[in-house]
Design an enzyme around this catalytic site. Structure first.
Site, PDB file in Angstrom:
ATOM      1  N   ILE A 157      62.008  74.395  40.502  1.00 51.19           N
ATOM      2  CA  ILE A 157      61.881  73.396  41.562  1.00 51.19           C
ATOM      3  C   ILE A 157      61.187  74.016  42.775  1.00 51.19           C
ATOM      4  O   ILE A 157      60.299  73.408  43.381  1.00 51.19           O
ATOM      5  CB  ILE A 157      63.251  72.798  41.924  1.00 51.19           C
ATOM      6  CG1 ILE A 157      63.727  71.921  40.758  1.00 51.19           C
ATOM      7  CG2 ILE A 157      63.168  71.990  43.214  1.00 51.19           C
ATOM      8  CD1 ILE A 157      65.100  71.327  40.929  1.00 51.19           C
ATOM      9  N   ASN A 208      67.699  79.217  36.189  1.00 46.06           N
ATOM     10  CA  ASN A 208      66.248  79.084  36.163  1.00 46.06           C
ATOM     11  C   ASN A 208      65.758  77.814  36.849  1.00 46.06           C
ATOM     12  O   ASN A 208      64.674  77.787  37.405  1.00 46.06           O
ATOM     13  CB  ASN A 208      65.730  79.084  34.713  1.00 46.06           C
ATOM     14  CG  ASN A 208      65.408  80.460  34.208  1.00 46.06           C
ATOM     15  OD1 ASN A 208      65.344  81.412  34.973  1.00 46.06           O
ATOM     16  ND2 ASN A 208      65.201  80.581  32.917  1.00 46.06           N
ATOM     17  N   CYS A 209      66.562  76.770  36.791  1.00 44.63           N
ATOM     18  CA  CYS A 209      66.122  75.461  37.301  1.00 44.63           C
ATOM     19  C   CYS A 209      65.708  75.503  38.771  1.00 44.63           C
ATOM     20  O   CYS A 209      64.643  74.980  39.117  1.00 44.63           O
ATOM     21  CB  CYS A 209      67.193  74.414  37.056  1.00 44.63           C
ATOM     22  SG  CYS A 209      67.548  74.178  35.301  1.00 44.63           S
ATOM     23  N   PRO A 210      66.479  76.115  39.672  1.00 48.03           N
ATOM     24  CA  PRO A 210      66.040  76.146  41.072  1.00 48.03           C
ATOM     25  C   PRO A 210      64.720  76.886  41.271  1.00 48.03           C
ATOM     26  O   PRO A 210      63.932  76.525  42.142  1.00 48.03           O
ATOM     27  CB  PRO A 210      67.176  76.855  41.808  1.00 48.03           C
ATOM     28  CG  PRO A 210      68.354  76.745  40.912  1.00 48.03           C
ATOM     29  CD  PRO A 210      67.817  76.683  39.518  1.00 48.03           C
ATOM     30  N   THR A 215      72.159  75.453  38.145  1.00 39.56           N
ATOM     31  CA  THR A 215      72.011  76.502  37.136  1.00 39.56           C
ATOM     32  C   THR A 215      71.127  77.611  37.700  1.00 39.56           C
ATOM     33  O   THR A 215      70.971  77.729  38.910  1.00 39.56           O
ATOM     34  CB  THR A 215      71.443  75.915  35.837  1.00 39.56           C
ATOM     35  OG1 THR A 215      70.214  75.253  36.129  1.00 39.56           O
ATOM     36  CG2 THR A 215      72.415  74.944  35.188  1.00 39.56           C
TER      37      THR A 215
END
Length: 187
Positions: free
Chosen positions: A51, A46-48, A44
């Protein structure tokens, strides 16, 4: 019901961690501090970024005897491919936990049932497996891991200094408070 000061419920999940698949359970997180970060899904937007922010600060978490567990409703297989294909996710040296059955997302009360995805939830867990902080927000708002670090340090400080509390905007090394009758109405 709040999850604060409750033990992490029994669970068993598979994670991708440093090139291997590993089982993670409520027992395996005991003995050191943990941060569980729930994400909606791999691959997706925002998720990276979250992380990568966590990876950039991972050494600081390690200095604080803390392990990071990033959890999404994907499988550990998806996390392996995500780690191999995303430059941001590829920086992660911490656990990428799969929750395809949604057991963890339900236990931490972050599941969006109609979507089969998790909200962005962040939980600081002490070495006894007890949840000390919880923050859950809408998926379009990414986290700032420096705030997670601040809360972790506050939780560790208060655990080591019973009877003291960390006031608003407390940062490591700043003054704390000792609640007493003398302080009532004076702050």
């Amino acid at each position: 019901m709040s999850l604060i000061n409750t033990p992490v419920q029994p669970f068993k999940a598979q994670a991708f961690h440093n090139g291997k698949f590993e089982e993670v359970t409520e027992q395996s997180i005991k003995g050191k501090w943990s941060v569980f970060m729930f994400l909606p899904a791999a691959f997706t937007f925002n998720c990276p970024t979250e992380i990568e922010d966590s990876a950039d600060n991972y050494a600081e978490f390690q200095k604080l005897n803390t392990e990071i567990y990033v959890v999404s409703t994907d499988t550990h297989f998806a996390h392996k491919v995500w780690h191999e294909t995303s430059p941001a996710v590829g920086k992660a040296q911490f656990f990428l936990v799969g929750d395809p059955t949604h057991a963890l997302s339900k236990a931490f009360d972050v599941l969006i049932p109609e979507e089969g995805l998790a909200l962005r939830g962040t939980f600081v867990i002490n070495p006894d497996g007890v949840i000390k902080t919880a923050e859950v927000h809408s998926n379009e708002i990414a986290r700032d891991v420096s705030e997670t670090l601040r809360k972790l340090k506050a939780a560790q400080y208060t655990a080591a200094h019973p009877g003291e509390v960390c006031p608003a905007k407390w940062k490591e090394g700043a003054k704390t408070l000792k609640p007493s009758l003398d302080l009532v109405g004076k702050i």
